[in-house]
Design a protein around this motif. Sequence first.
Motif, PDB file in Angstrom:
ATOM      1  N   ARG A 119       0.854  -1.168   0.011  1.00 40.25           N
ATOM      2  CA  ARG A 119       0.183   0.140   0.052  1.00 40.25           C
ATOM      3  C   ARG A 119       0.928   1.305  -0.045  1.00 40.25           C
ATOM      4  NH1 ARG A 119      -4.893   2.492   3.481  1.00 40.25           N
ATOM      5  NH2 ARG A 119      -4.101   4.652   3.312  1.00 40.25           N
ATOM      6  N   VAL A 120       0.536   2.252  -0.899  1.00 38.63           N
ATOM      7  CA  VAL A 120       1.346   3.576  -0.983  1.00 38.63           C
ATOM      8  C   VAL A 120       0.784   4.162   0.271  1.00 38.63           C
ATOM      9  CG1 VAL A 120       1.802   5.491  -2.228  1.00 38.63           C
ATOM     10  CG2 VAL A 120       1.536   3.182  -3.333  1.00 38.63           C
ATOM     11  N   ASP A 121       1.583   5.340   0.763  1.00 38.07           N
ATOM     12  CA  ASP A 121       1.092   5.985   1.995  1.00 38.07           C
ATOM     13  C   ASP A 121       0.144   7.283   1.247  1.00 38.07           C
ATOM     14  OD1 ASP A 121       0.576   7.376   4.330  1.00 38.07           O
ATOM     15  OD2 ASP A 121       2.763   8.091   4.546  1.00 38.07           O
ATOM     16  N   ASN A 122      -0.947   7.004   0.986  1.00 36.87           N
ATOM     17  CA  ASN A 122      -1.689   7.881   0.296  1.00 36.87           C
ATOM     18  C   ASN A 122      -3.175   8.035   1.248  1.00 36.87           C
ATOM     19  OD1 ASN A 122      -3.792   9.208  -1.338  1.00 36.87           O
ATOM     20  ND2 ASN A 122      -2.770   8.780  -2.932  1.00 36.87           N
ATOM     21  N   PRO A 123      -3.472   9.235   1.722  1.00 36.70           N
ATOM     22  CA  PRO A 123      -4.666   9.184   2.624  1.00 36.70           C
ATOM     23  C   PRO A 123      -6.184   8.875   1.872  1.00 36.70           C
ATOM     24  CG  PRO A 123      -3.873  11.419   2.164  1.00 36.70           C
ATOM     25  CD  PRO A 123      -2.887  10.344   1.620  1.00 36.70           C
ATOM     26  N   GLY A 124      -5.985   9.084   0.322  1.00 35.97           N
ATOM     27  CA  GLY A 124      -6.856   8.782  -0.469  1.00 35.97           C
ATOM     28  C   GLY A 124      -7.306   7.133  -0.780  1.00 35.97           C
ATOM     29  N   LEU A 125      -6.464   6.482  -0.073  1.00 38.36           N
ATOM     30  CA  LEU A 125      -6.536   4.915  -0.308  1.00 38.36           C
ATOM     31  C   LEU A 125      -7.309   4.286   0.683  1.00 38.36           C
ATOM     32  CD1 LEU A 125      -2.915   3.691  -1.877  1.00 38.36           C
ATOM     33  CD2 LEU A 125      -5.307   3.445  -2.874  1.00 38.36           C
ATOM     34  N   PRO A 126      -8.317   3.699   0.463  1.00 41.36           N
ATOM     35  CA  PRO A 126      -8.833   2.736   1.557  1.00 41.36           C
ATOM     36  C   PRO A 126      -7.690   1.782   1.914  1.00 41.36           C
ATOM     37  CG  PRO A 126     -10.471   2.932  -0.375  1.00 41.36           C
ATOM     38  CD  PRO A 126      -9.039   3.539  -0.610  1.00 41.36           C
ATOM     39  N   PRO A 127      -7.916   1.315   3.075  1.00 44.83           N
ATOM     40  CA  PRO A 127      -7.327   0.109   3.728  1.00 44.83           C
ATOM     41  C   PRO A 127      -7.145  -0.838   2.816  1.00 44.83           C
ATOM     42  CG  PRO A 127      -8.645   0.705   5.370  1.00 44.83           C
ATOM     43  CD  PRO A 127      -9.261   1.733   3.985  1.00 44.83           C
ATOM     44  N   GLY A 128      -5.842  -1.459   2.676  1.00 44.37           N
ATOM     45  CA  GLY A 128      -5.580  -2.610   1.873  1.00 44.37           C
ATOM     46  C   GLY A 128      -5.243  -2.519   0.469  1.00 44.37           C
ATOM     47  N   GLN A 129      -5.561  -1.061  -0.010  1.00 43.88           N
ATOM     48  CA  GLN A 129      -5.610  -1.012  -1.632  1.00 43.88           C
ATOM     49  C   GLN A 129      -4.067  -0.333  -1.938  1.00 43.88           C
ATOM     50  OE1 GLN A 129      -8.942  -2.387  -1.925  1.00 43.88           O
ATOM     51  NE2 GLN A 129      -9.231  -1.135  -3.672  1.00 43.88           N
ATOM     52  N   ASP A 178     -12.956   8.607  -7.427  1.00 43.59           N
ATOM     53  CA  ASP A 178     -12.159   7.371  -7.405  1.00 43.59           C
ATOM     54  C   ASP A 178     -13.044   6.196  -7.346  1.00 43.59           C
ATOM     55  OD1 ASP A 178      -9.994   9.346  -7.106  1.00 43.59           O
ATOM     56  OD2 ASP A 178     -10.463   9.344  -4.853  1.00 43.59           O
ATOM     57  N   ILE A 179     -12.566   4.994  -7.844  1.00 51.53           N
ATOM     58  CA  ILE A 179     -13.207   3.678  -7.737  1.00 51.53           C
ATOM     59  C   ILE A 179     -12.136   2.968  -7.108  1.00 51.53           C
ATOM     60  CG2 ILE A 179     -14.560   4.159  -9.726  1.00 51.53           C
ATOM     61  CD1 ILE A 179     -12.796   2.716 -11.397  1.00 51.53           C
ATOM     62  N   HIS A 180     -12.745   1.873  -6.419  1.00 52.31           N
ATOM     63  CA  HIS A 180     -12.160   0.978  -5.581  1.00 52.31           C
ATOM     64  C   HIS A 180     -12.463  -0.534  -5.929  1.00 52.31           C
ATOM     65  CE1 HIS A 180     -10.613   4.521  -3.472  1.00 52.31           C
ATOM     66  NE2 HIS A 180     -11.873   4.916  -3.235  1.00 52.31           N
ATOM     67  N   CYS A 181     -11.845  -1.598  -6.122  1.00 51.77           N
ATOM     68  CA  CYS A 181     -12.060  -2.896  -6.488  1.00 51.77           C
ATOM     69  C   CYS A 181     -11.745  -3.752  -5.461  1.00 51.77           C
ATOM     70  CB  CYS A 181     -11.242  -3.640  -7.688  1.00 51.77           C
ATOM     71  SG  CYS A 181     -11.777  -5.113  -8.186  1.00 51.77           S
ATOM     72  N   VAL A 182     -12.694  -4.551  -4.948  1.00 52.64           N
ATOM     73  CA  VAL A 182     -12.104  -5.417  -3.878  1.00 52.64           C
ATOM     74  C   VAL A 182     -10.920  -6.416  -4.105  1.00 52.64           C
ATOM     75  CG1 VAL A 182     -13.363  -7.624  -4.583  1.00 52.64           C
ATOM     76  CG2 VAL A 182     -13.351  -7.046  -2.271  1.00 52.64           C
ATOM     77  N   THR A 183     -10.505  -6.656  -5.192  1.00 45.93           N
ATOM     78  CA  THR A 183      -9.268  -7.184  -5.308  1.00 45.93           C
ATOM     79  C   THR A 183      -8.069  -6.422  -5.202  1.00 45.93           C
ATOM     80  OG1 THR A 183      -9.318  -6.523  -7.738  1.00 45.93           O
ATOM     81  CG2 THR A 183     -10.338  -8.669  -7.245  1.00 45.93           C
ATOM     82  N   SER A 184      -8.276  -5.232  -4.631  1.00 45.66           N
ATOM     83  CA  SER A 184      -7.152  -4.265  -3.921  1.00 45.66           C
ATOM     84  C   SER A 184      -6.563  -3.395  -4.707  1.00 45.66           C
ATOM     85  CB  SER A 184      -5.974  -5.096  -3.458  1.00 45.66           C
ATOM     86  OG  SER A 184      -6.373  -6.026  -2.470  1.00 45.66           O
ATOM     87  N   TRP A 185      -7.063  -2.906  -5.769  1.00 45.59           N
ATOM     88  CA  TRP A 185      -6.664  -1.912  -6.516  1.00 45.59           C
ATOM     89  C   TRP A 185      -7.520  -0.619  -6.473  1.00 45.59           C
ATOM     90  CZ3 TRP A 185     -10.034  -0.318 -10.513  1.00 45.59           C
ATOM     91  CH2 TRP A 185     -10.894  -1.063 -10.921  1.00 45.59           C
ATOM     92  N   SER A 186      -7.387   0.483  -6.817  1.00 47.02           N
ATOM     93  CA  SER A 186      -7.842   2.029  -6.757  1.00 47.02           C
ATOM     94  C   SER A 186      -7.319   2.670  -7.894  1.00 47.02           C
ATOM     95  CB  SER A 186      -7.724   2.473  -5.454  1.00 47.02           C
ATOM     96  OG  SER A 186      -8.325   1.754  -4.207  1.00 47.02           O
ATOM     97  N   LYS A 187      -8.209   3.461  -8.477  1.00 49.73           N
ATOM     98  CA  LYS A 187      -8.138   4.286  -9.512  1.00 49.73           C
ATOM     99  C   LYS A 187      -8.599   5.728  -9.218  1.00 49.73           C
ATOM    100  CE  LYS A 187      -8.144   3.963 -14.528  1.00 49.73           C
ATOM    101  NZ  LYS A 187      -6.620   4.283 -14.664  1.00 49.73           N
ATOM    102  N   PHE A 188      -7.575   6.438  -9.433  1.00 48.17           N
ATOM    103  CA  PHE A 188      -8.060   7.746  -8.845  1.00 48.17           C
ATOM    104  C   PHE A 188      -8.029   8.834 -10.095  1.00 48.17           C
ATOM    105  CE2 PHE A 188      -5.355   6.163  -5.395  1.00 48.17           C
ATOM    106  CZ  PHE A 188      -6.039   6.755  -4.278  1.00 48.17           C
ATOM    107  N   GLY A 189      -9.028   9.779 -10.075  1.00 45.06           N
ATOM    108  CA  GLY A 189      -9.114  10.767 -10.993  1.00 45.06           C
ATOM    109  C   GLY A 189      -9.862  10.519 -12.283  1.00 45.06           C
ATOM    110  N   VAL A 190     -11.019   9.302 -12.002  1.00 46.04           N
ATOM    111  CA  VAL A 190     -11.692   8.919 -13.081  1.00 46.04           C
ATOM    112  C   VAL A 190     -12.679   9.898 -13.553  1.00 46.04           C
ATOM    113  CG1 VAL A 190     -11.028   6.577 -12.771  1.00 46.04           C
ATOM    114  CG2 VAL A 190     -13.034   7.238 -11.768  1.00 46.04           C
TER     115      VAL A 190
END
Length: 201
Positions: A12-22, A75-87
């Motif tokens: 996980r990158v230290d990014n406050p916009g990332l939910p846990p485990g993403q 942003d969008i977040h997948c249960v498989t752990s990826w997140s995509k920002f600025g969509v």
Amino acid sequence: MNVTRGFTGRARVDNPGLPPGQYDAGDDWPVLSAEVTPDLTPADWTFRIDGLVGAPRTWDWDEAHTLPGSAYEGDIHCVTSWSKFGVRFGGVSLDAFLDVVRPHASATHAVAYSHTGYSTNLPLADLTGGRAWIAWEYDGKPLAAEHGGPARLLVPHLYFWKSAKWVAGLRLLDHDEPGFWERNGYHERGNPWEEQRYSGD
């Protein structure tokens, strides 16, 4: 056009916009589907809302496009752990469709279903108030088939399996009714910030 702003194995990158485990997928948009991508054209696509509503209705492609346009940027977040920002997705707010069918006061949940037969359950509160869309554009272009085109449900504040690809309709209910992944061990709601990945989380 209205715009609403907020959707294993990698650190996980230290990014406050990332939910846990993403992790931040960057320019990638992984393609994950429970079913084979259908050969579905705009001319074949329809969207229906029925169940606990005052006026059940089916829209075809052209009729859906007469409703007021709306967009989601966030942003969008997948249960498989990826997140995509600025969509950026374009389409119509689900509120515009629901205003036409007039949900009953007893309606508390919905089952979203696809032209392929896939389904997923959602509390009605997660689909109203500018929180969900029927989306047919991504980044200003028609939504690609592998990502749910010609149109998909978009519920970006929940894990992305809730945003049913190739969406065909909603059935409004007075109770919760699990969909495909929920019957196979996934969480009933799927809030990324609470890591609601699996039943019991």
